[in-house]
Design an enzyme around this catalytic site. Sequence first.
Site, short mmCIF file in Angstrom:
data_model
loop_
_atom_site.label_atom_id
_atom_site.label_comp_id
_atom_site.label_asym_id
_atom_site.label_seq_id
_atom_site.Cartn_x
_atom_site.Cartn_y
_atom_site.Cartn_z
N CYS A 120 140.84 -13.06 -51.87
CA CYS A 120 142.20 -13.56 -51.68
C CYS A 120 143.19 -12.47 -51.30
O CYS A 120 144.18 -12.75 -50.62
CB CYS A 120 142.66 -14.30 -52.93
SG CYS A 120 142.93 -13.26 -54.38
N CYS A 158 138.48 -11.22 -61.83
CA CYS A 158 139.71 -11.98 -62.02
C CYS A 158 139.55 -12.97 -63.16
O CYS A 158 140.45 -13.14 -64.00
CB CYS A 158 140.08 -12.70 -60.73
SG CYS A 158 141.65 -13.63 -60.81
#
Length: 362
Positions: free
Chosen positions: A198, A101
């Site tokens: 997440c 990410c």
Amino acid sequence: MRVVAAMSGGVDSAVAAARAVDAGHDVTGVHLALSRNPRSYRSGARGCCSIEDAGDARRAADALGIPFYVWDMSEEFADHVVDDFIAEYTAGRTPNPCLRCNEKIKFAAVLDRALALGFDAVATGHYAQLRTSTDGTIEMHRAIDHGKDQSYVLGVLTQEQLAHSLFPLGDTTKDVVRVEAAARGIQVAQKPDSHDICFIPDGDNAGWLSEKLGPRPGTIVDEDGAVLREHDGAYAFTIGQRRGLRLGVPADDGKPRFVLDIEPVSGTVTVGSREALLVDALECVKPLWCGTPPTGTLDCTVQLRAHGDEHRARLGVVDGRVSVELLDPASGIAPGQACVVYDGTRVVGSATIASTARVAVP
């Protein structure tokens, strides 16, 4: 300097934005929408992708008196992080989605958009330090708070990206950040840290992958090839795993067994002793260097997982491939993980582990 402050909704990014304001920068707060359906991601204080987090980020920006926007990065996140996570597990590797990410979203897509809009830098709440060397190179170093140091997941950043990055928290500790947030009237001062992945709602990686990939039966075998039981998918396992094997049959010596190898085509998962997990050599691919690429041999240290130990190592770089001799053997290292290279506190760069070699067990 015009700065985009990436605001996740947590206390770290809020204080990082506040410090950027204090430094005299023209700051705009930005929250990243990483899913078109945020409720499908983690809710509450456990992650950084929920509707609640977006609200927390907006309130923190209001408290600081800075403009606030939400940038939709859901397509990029799905392509580069979620799909990559699925593909890596399918191939029998163990990815780090937070590192991916940072590489593909926060310091590529976000930074590219920020620069295109006329901003000069992106500030985040990561714990790492930036220093300018005598030759003008931007060096990334470990944070002062080693317990919170996040240089490992930032080891994918290039010199160009570092030149447009700000890490205002690198010279402080988490306790100080919470006190500072409370003093500024930021409501998330005591919000728990996010953890786990997440985009997996309940932290059940195996269950989430099973929903995405369906059953892919295989067997668990011992080091002699004896079948211990069947399983529904090799993606439910990772190198070094001990819990959840449900073998039923104890080892001959009565000691726990660990996952030693995953063969994704046949679905064969091999288990064995803790000693068999030790490795002292790595072959790595896809190197990314934070500054000038090293050549020849480099005596260094490496970190092989987030918040993992440092290992003394000798690095060799030839034709884009990185060989690592571990002077301090490591345990439970899986292909797909990142090997981040350090020279003292300075991050040299990172590479993806392609294969490992095990220490001979007497």
